[in-house]
Scaffold this active site. Sequence first.
Site, PDB file in Angstrom:
ATOM      1  N   GLU A 172      23.030  26.229  34.132  1.00 25.28           N
ATOM      2  CA  GLU A 172      23.974  27.263  33.693  1.00 25.28           C
ATOM      3  C   GLU A 172      23.463  28.661  34.057  1.00 25.28           C
ATOM      4  OE1 GLU A 172      27.001  27.421  32.475  1.00 25.28           O
ATOM      5  OE2 GLU A 172      27.372  25.287  32.203  1.00 25.28           O
ATOM      6  N   GLU A 185      30.440  39.794  35.088  1.00 28.99           N
ATOM      7  CA  GLU A 185      29.349  40.715  35.417  1.00 28.99           C
ATOM      8  C   GLU A 185      28.057  40.127  34.869  1.00 28.99           C
ATOM      9  OE1 GLU A 185      29.839  44.882  34.243  1.00 28.99           O
ATOM     10  OE2 GLU A 185      31.989  44.529  34.050  1.00 28.99           O
TER      11      GLU A 185
END
Length: 139
Positions: free
Chosen positions: A58, A110
């Site tokens: 992840e 972001e």
Amino acid sequence: MRISKIFVTVDVIIAKIEQSDFFLLLIKRKNDPFKDFWALPGGFVDENEDLEIAAIRELEEETQIKVTHLEQVGAFGKPFRDPRGHMVSVAYFGMVPENTIAVAADDAKEAQWFSIKNLPKLAFDHLDIINTTLQKQNL
């Protein structure tokens, strides 16, 4: 027989030291819940996937940062911590070199480093996870 509706996720606290300050990596969420909120990198553990491997995966998927090892901090599973259902998150901690650059990818809009002295408002219970991690790491 009753089937559990509890899901397992991982959250990753990545830190670096820069100019004698500690910085944590956060991602801005691209999707609901908490769309456009800052959060720890992380996500769902895949079936038959080791927890640490899921955390490493992840982290790389959302920030392009590759690590080989993370330290397990603990599990966070208060009901209603996630509006999608009962999620138990296993948190992991790691340090990276000061010149490490993060690039948002996957479901991260972001990726940005924040001083631990100036964290933005966070999604889920991620501030609790960060505070627990900082205490355990004596940061």
